[in-house]
Design an enzyme around this catalytic site. Structure first.
Site, PDB file in Angstrom:
ATOM      1  CE  LYS A   1      -4.416  -1.601   0.727  1.00  0.00           C
ATOM      2  NZ  LYS A   1      -5.768  -1.445   1.148  1.00  0.00           N
TER       3      LYS A   1
ATOM      4  CE  LYS B   1      -5.430  -7.709  -2.220  1.00  0.00           C
ATOM      5  NZ  LYS B   1      -6.849  -7.442  -2.104  1.00  0.00           N
TER       6      LYS B   1
ATOM      7  CE  LYS C   1     -13.223  -3.267  -0.299  1.00  0.00           C
ATOM      8  NZ  LYS C   1     -12.104  -2.543   0.250  1.00  0.00           N
TER       9      LYS C   1
HETATM   10  P1  ATP Z   1      -8.687  -2.355  -1.238  1.00  0.00           P
HETATM   11  O1  ATP Z   1      -8.246  -2.471  -2.670  1.00  0.00           O
HETATM   12  O2  ATP Z   1      -9.706  -1.290  -1.031  1.00  0.00           O
HETATM   13  O3  ATP Z   1      -7.593  -2.344  -0.254  1.00  0.00           O
HETATM   14  P2  ATP Z   1      -9.425  -5.172  -1.164  1.00  0.00           P
HETATM   15  O4  ATP Z   1     -10.125  -5.589  -2.430  1.00  0.00           O
HETATM   16  O5  ATP Z   1      -8.035  -5.668  -0.976  1.00  0.00           O
HETATM   17  O6  ATP Z   1      -9.548  -3.645  -0.933  1.00  0.00           O
HETATM   18  P3  ATP Z   1     -10.307  -5.569   1.539  1.00  0.00           P
HETATM   19  O7  ATP Z   1     -11.281  -4.626   2.131  1.00  0.00           O
HETATM   20  O8  ATP Z   1      -8.850  -5.377   1.891  1.00  0.00           O
HETATM   21  O9  ATP Z   1     -10.401  -5.638  -0.031  1.00  0.00           O
HETATM   22  O10 ATP Z   1     -10.724  -7.057   1.824  1.00  0.00           O
HETATM   23  C1  ATP Z   1     -12.024  -7.504   2.037  1.00  0.00           C
HETATM   24  C2  ATP Z   1     -12.019  -9.022   2.052  1.00  0.00           C
HETATM   25  O11 ATP Z   1     -11.888  -9.514   0.717  1.00  0.00           O
HETATM   26  C3  ATP Z   1     -10.880  -9.642   2.861  1.00  0.00           C
HETATM   27  O12 ATP Z   1     -11.339 -10.798   3.520  1.00  0.00           O
HETATM   28  C4  ATP Z   1      -9.877  -9.997   1.805  1.00  0.00           C
HETATM   29  O13 ATP Z   1      -9.019 -11.041   2.207  1.00  0.00           O
HETATM   30  C5  ATP Z   1     -10.790 -10.416   0.656  1.00  0.00           C
HETATM   31  N1  ATP Z   1     -10.106 -10.228  -0.617  1.00  0.00           N
HETATM   32  C6  ATP Z   1      -9.561  -9.075  -1.071  1.00  0.00           C
HETATM   33  N2  ATP Z   1      -8.999  -9.252  -2.284  1.00  0.00           N
HETATM   34  C7  ATP Z   1      -9.176 -10.570  -2.597  1.00  0.00           C
HETATM   35  C8  ATP Z   1      -8.802 -11.374  -3.715  1.00  0.00           C
HETATM   36  N3  ATP Z   1      -8.137 -10.854  -4.736  1.00  0.00           N
HETATM   37  N4  ATP Z   1      -9.162 -12.681  -3.725  1.00  0.00           N
HETATM   38  C9  ATP Z   1      -9.849 -13.211  -2.692  1.00  0.00           C
HETATM   39  N5  ATP Z   1     -10.226 -12.504  -1.589  1.00  0.00           N
HETATM   40  C10 ATP Z   1      -9.887 -11.202  -1.526  1.00  0.00           C
END
Ligand code: ATP
Ligand code: LTN
Length: 333
Positions: A115, A197, A200
């Site tokens: 990050k 990965k 969002k």
């Molecule tokens: P951001 O990009 O806003 O940091 P993020 O997509 O990484 O967000 P988080 O809010 O950090 O999402 O995570 C929410 C949930 O979704 C967590 O349990 C995380 O482990 C899961 N998650 C996030 N990205 C993935 C992925 N690529 N595959 C599977 N699970 C995921």
């Protein structure tokens, strides 16, 4: 006597747009667990402050995430859904845990490194101490199990260490939680860069399928997904692009990877893309319909939050007063 159900807890930060990876890696599993567990699902708005937010959008997004949790199948009659900032004990327990966490432990966190690279202009202290706030979220509710995607494994390990450390220093106080990381779909990859990965808040919209994307947009994004130069539809670490699409197809249809491979035997990449887009559209259609209904009823949503905060507050207060007593703070009369 009826035995108490074990507790699960998880949370998502209201940043960006909820995407298919969050659904597969986290929310879908929460739904499966909620009948057998005493469940708490948080919208962790305090975590979202670690990156820059527009206040009005953050407020709207929290409500939208709540409606999306419910539309995905989280039932507020069965589970507690709450907004993190409604329960002040999260910040209070974080402070106590801050004082038993070493800088070395935080320095090892890979999410901080990732990050920081993405937000070079805003590497704030919150981004660094974020895993301690996450540990507080979990330990406050004495959670037994924490269903998350694979990227959160390291944070869960820290949470367990902090719980054990506190218990050792001050006597048994916290349940030491176990992570639940699904066997399949724990790490969905970006559609534009299958070596990182799906996230969002990725600035490149084409890298993710949002839960609220229009069917035409979903089809376009899957069509444009970056694939490898091969031709065979076969799961192989050397071909991360096509393997990611196979994984998505496999979890959403509940078919094994080898079943998917034989289904597409002799077919072109485009066949997989067309069918996968249909499967995603079919999965998301009922969720989007429910979402549109729920969003019309703001009173209902506010009621869910009020009940959630009341329940969560009661439980969090109980843990925090125990913690304050153990560390030697004088109880307020
Ligand atoms: P951001 O990009 O806003 O940091 P993020 O997509 O990484 O967000 P988080 O809010 O950090 O999402 O995570 C929410 C949930 O979704 C967590 O349990 C995380 O482990 C899961 N998650 C996030 N990205 C993935 C992925 N690529 N595959 C599977 N699970 C995921
Ligand atoms: N750090 C998590 C979100 C999160 C969380 C939690 C997950 C915050 N608090 C408690 C499980 C339990 C992430 O996915 N980035």
């Amino acid at each position: 006597m009826e035995r108490k159900k074990p507790i699960i807890l998880s949370g998502i930060q209201p940043s960006g747009q909820l995407c298919i990876a969050n659904y597969i890696g986290a929310i879908k599993n929460w739904v499966d667990f909620q009948d057998d567990y005493d469940s708490i699902f948080l919208i962790v708005d305090m975590h979202a402050l670690t990156v820059k937010q527009v206040p009005a959008e953050l407020r709207k997004r929290c409500l939208s995430f709540l409606a999306q949790y419910i539309a995905c199948g989280i039932d507020p009659q069965k589970s507690t859904i709450a907004i993190q900032s409604h329960i002040p004990q999260h910040a209070e327990l974080t402070w106590v845990l801050n004082c038993i966490t070493s800088l070395g432990e935080l320095n090892r966190m890979t999410q901080f490194k990732d990050k920081s690279k993405k937000n070079e202009s805003n590497i704030n202290a919150g981004l660094f101490t974020y895993p301690i706030l996450m540990a507080a979220d979990i330990l406050l509710y004495q959670a037994d199990l924490v269903p998350v995607g694979a990227d959160q494994k390291q944070h869960l390990e820290l949470t367990r260490n902090l719980a054990q450390r506190f218990n050792h220093l001050y006597s048994d106080t916290f349940v030491v939680p176990e992570p639940y990381i699904p066997k399949f779909g724990a790490r969905i990859m970006s559609l534009q860069d299958p070596t990182s990965k799906m996230s969002k808040s990725d600035k490149n919209e084409n890298s993710l399928v949002a839960l609220l994307d229009h069917p035409d947009v979903i089809t376009k994004k899957i069509k444009r997904a970056v694939t490898d130069s091969g031709t065979e539809i076969r799961f192989d670490d050397k071909n991360p692009g096509i393997s990611n699409l196979i994984s998505l197809y496999s979890v959403l249809t509940k078919k094994s990877v080898s079943e998917v491979e034989s289904h597409f035997e002799g077919k072109m990449y485009s066949a997989l893309k067309i069918e996968l887009a249909e499967v995603i559209v079919d999965t998301l259609k009922p969720i989007q319909q429910r979402y549109n209904e729920i969003m019309k009823d703001k009173n209902y949503l506010e009621g869910v939050l009020e009940a959630g905060a009341e329940n969560a507050y009661y439980r969090a207060r109980k843990t925090l007063s125990k913690v304050y007593r153990k560390i030697g703070f004088i109880a307020k009369k």
